[in-house]
Design a protein around this motif. Sequence first.
Motif, PDB file in Angstrom:
ATOM      1  N   LYS A 140       0.839  -1.201   0.000  1.00 26.28           N
ATOM      2  CA  LYS A 140       0.000   0.000   0.000  1.00 26.28           C
ATOM      3  C   LYS A 140       0.872   1.249   0.000  1.00 26.28           C
ATOM      4  N   GLU A 141       1.941   1.234   0.783  1.00 25.77           N
ATOM      5  CA  GLU A 141       2.841   2.391   0.861  1.00 25.77           C
ATOM      6  C   GLU A 141       3.501   2.670  -0.489  1.00 25.77           C
ATOM      7  N   GLN A 142       3.867   1.622  -1.205  1.00 18.35           N
ATOM      8  CA  GLN A 142       4.499   1.800  -2.522  1.00 18.35           C
ATOM      9  C   GLN A 142       3.519   2.398  -3.528  1.00 18.35           C
ATOM     10  N   LEU A 143       2.284   1.938  -3.489  1.00 10.53           N
ATOM     11  CA  LEU A 143       1.270   2.475  -4.403  1.00 10.53           C
ATOM     12  C   LEU A 143       0.970   3.933  -4.082  1.00 10.53           C
ATOM     13  N   LEU A 144       0.956   4.289  -2.792  1.00 13.53           N
ATOM     14  CA  LEU A 144       0.735   5.686  -2.410  1.00 13.53           C
ATOM     15  C   LEU A 144       1.914   6.558  -2.840  1.00 13.53           C
ATOM     16  N   ALA A 145       3.122   6.034  -2.735  1.00 20.17           N
ATOM     17  CA  ALA A 145       4.301   6.792  -3.170  1.00 20.17           C
ATOM     18  C   ALA A 145       4.226   7.093  -4.664  1.00 20.17           C
ATOM     19  N   THR A 146       3.733   6.135  -5.438  1.00 21.97           N
ATOM     20  CA  THR A 146       3.549   6.348  -6.876  1.00 21.97           C
ATOM     21  C   THR A 146       2.512   7.439  -7.120  1.00 21.97           C
ATOM     22  N   ALA A 147       1.440   7.429  -6.335  1.00 19.86           N
ATOM     23  CA  ALA A 147       0.392   8.437  -6.483  1.00 19.86           C
ATOM     24  C   ALA A 147       0.936   9.830  -6.167  1.00 19.86           C
ATOM     25  N   ILE A 148       1.770   9.933  -5.126  1.00 18.79           N
ATOM     26  CA  ILE A 148       2.348  11.221  -4.749  1.00 18.79           C
ATOM     27  C   ILE A 148       3.253  11.746  -5.859  1.00 18.79           C
TER      28      ILE A 148
END
Length: 701
Positions: A237-245
């Motif tokens: 989840k953290e990796q996907l959020l980092a991509t979104a940011i």
Amino acid sequence: MKIFTLSRVLLRSVAGIALCMAHTAYDVTIKRSTVTRSRGIERSDMKPDSAEEQAYKKLRATESKRRGREIHISTDLAQAMVNPTKWARTFITVYELPDWNRNLSGDQVNALIKQISDYIVSLDDAKDAVPFIKAANKIPKSLPALLQKELRTIRKIWVDATKEELLSEHPINFVATTANILGSFDDPFEFEGDYGTASNTTREKVFGVIVSKEAIGKNLPAAIWDNLLKENPGKTKEQLLATAIQKDKENGPTLQQVATKELLEQITEKLQTLRVPQADIDALAAFVGKYGNEKIFYFMRNNPPDLLKLEKALKDHYADQGKSFDLPVLGSKTKLTGTTSNELKKNLVDAVFIADVLKQANPTFVDKKDGNKVKPIIVNIDKYTPALDKFFANGTNKELHAFATPAGLTFFYWLYQALIFDLVAKEATDITAINEVKAEFAKALGDAQRRAAVFRKKLITAKTKLLFTQESDKFTRDELTKDGLFLPIGAQNSKDGTVILLASDLWEPNFEVIPFDEYGKFKAGKLTAILATQKETQQKFLLASGHGNSDDAADGREQMKRVAQKLQQLMEERAEEILLIIGVDANTKKTADVKAFQKLLTELGLVSTQVGPTTIKRRMGTVQHNKAGLYAVDEEDYIIVSKNQLMLRDVTVGFGTPDVKPDLTISLPNLNNQSDHYAVSARIQAEDTEAAKKSDDASDL
């Protein structure tokens, strides 16, 4: 109808004590012109040698013994001495005057008490007591302490003796409703939902462009996250959020592409015309000059919330005047004029940089943790995390002070809306599609007058006799008080739309607004309370409407504590039972908030409706960027009573039926429920009355 024997004995005992007192004519200093002229009563009205004239002569003779003082005696008082049936009228008439002699002798006090006692005992029908009960509410503090005490004692005995009789004839049995009305709902792009097939496609497209990918990701429900992780094996989840940011940081135009040189010159000219200090203008130009080449989407979606407080201030300002929020921005019903984003931005400069808007840009905030003191916004900016250098290299929070002025707040609001134009208006056809959504919205959900009329019909159908509102606008209040359906709100503070409306056929019009000066948000209109009286029974109610802080669930609990304390204080001061009903949007957004709220109510001896979620929504295009993309399926709205006084029956959500709960998959607002909250209604009944055990068919008031 005779009152109960025990009550009669109590009353007779009071009268017996009074009869033992010396029957000395009581002495009152009253300006004859004030009393007799206003009521048209003169000595010439009396018949010669009548009992009234004899009493009048006796009083005059008593007064003539006082040397050096001119005393005028009202003929009303003389008439009342020999005709106790006129006492209620006399009581009201005299007590409205400020000129009671503060030095009444003990015998004179006793005589006055005797007259009151004689009158009370002469009453056999509960209905006859109503004028006396009303009049006795006006006992002035200017009277001698002994007289005040005795009058309250006599009144309490009478009220206690008649209450059961009156309530048996007119039981407490009516519908109360609490509703967060979302009165300033002028934004066709703020909430997700079904606004009509023609609008939905355009709205979804706009949402996808203007809302932060990070905000959407952080606010996705757990079930959707589970699916995303399955679709992206090996990713967390953290990796996907980092991509979104990262996508947010790369999204959109630079600062100088939004605030072009031409537009800055236009803004500067407007501010100079408005006599804004040149230093404030220069600070804005310096910020744009330094960060002009930076992409600003990520910063504008994560900026200090205080910098965008102007929009709410404007919406509240217009709503309080009964007007719609009509700036040419995405989030209004007003048509966008122009075929390019640059034309839209230029027209927005003309609309925003005016004196009326600048007046609403208040660069201060109320610090809840510091005694509710008003402080400048820069205090919050200096504490703001993340720091500016997270967005712009070598940036410091102090540079944000440029926006902490009326001109700066106005510019920042313009910049936020101008960025949206650059994102959504790529082609002229995009602007046309947005205007079509605005037009459809204006005919339905965005028509405040229509929404108010629909709400009125629902209240009538539900037989609502007591309404607590939050965020109600002037359109709603005017519609509900039209034709005398509900009483005007009088001196209630309507700033937040947190008010109480009383059905005119059930409640006395002369209610009293109860202050909560010790509560910091009272002046902002977040808590309103009135002391109201039911017509038939003269039963008093403390009624309170509350709107808890949306970012602090403890605030709703604080309101409940304050109201419970006020109830006890009023009952002690007035020496009578006062029934309590509260309608509140407590903003209990989490399960823990709901549990804490219910725990407090139990400790306070209160009980509330518990109906499950009352708000089902997802915010999308909003300047409240901390709420963008946020799902809300929360129980926030309650009707509350004292557990040992009243009971709640037939509880409904959204004007439905007691056994039907709303569909949690349908977002609000929508064409069927035009607020982001469902209204909650309940039948209020006395816990210990026979009416609570009978059918309600014959009890609708």
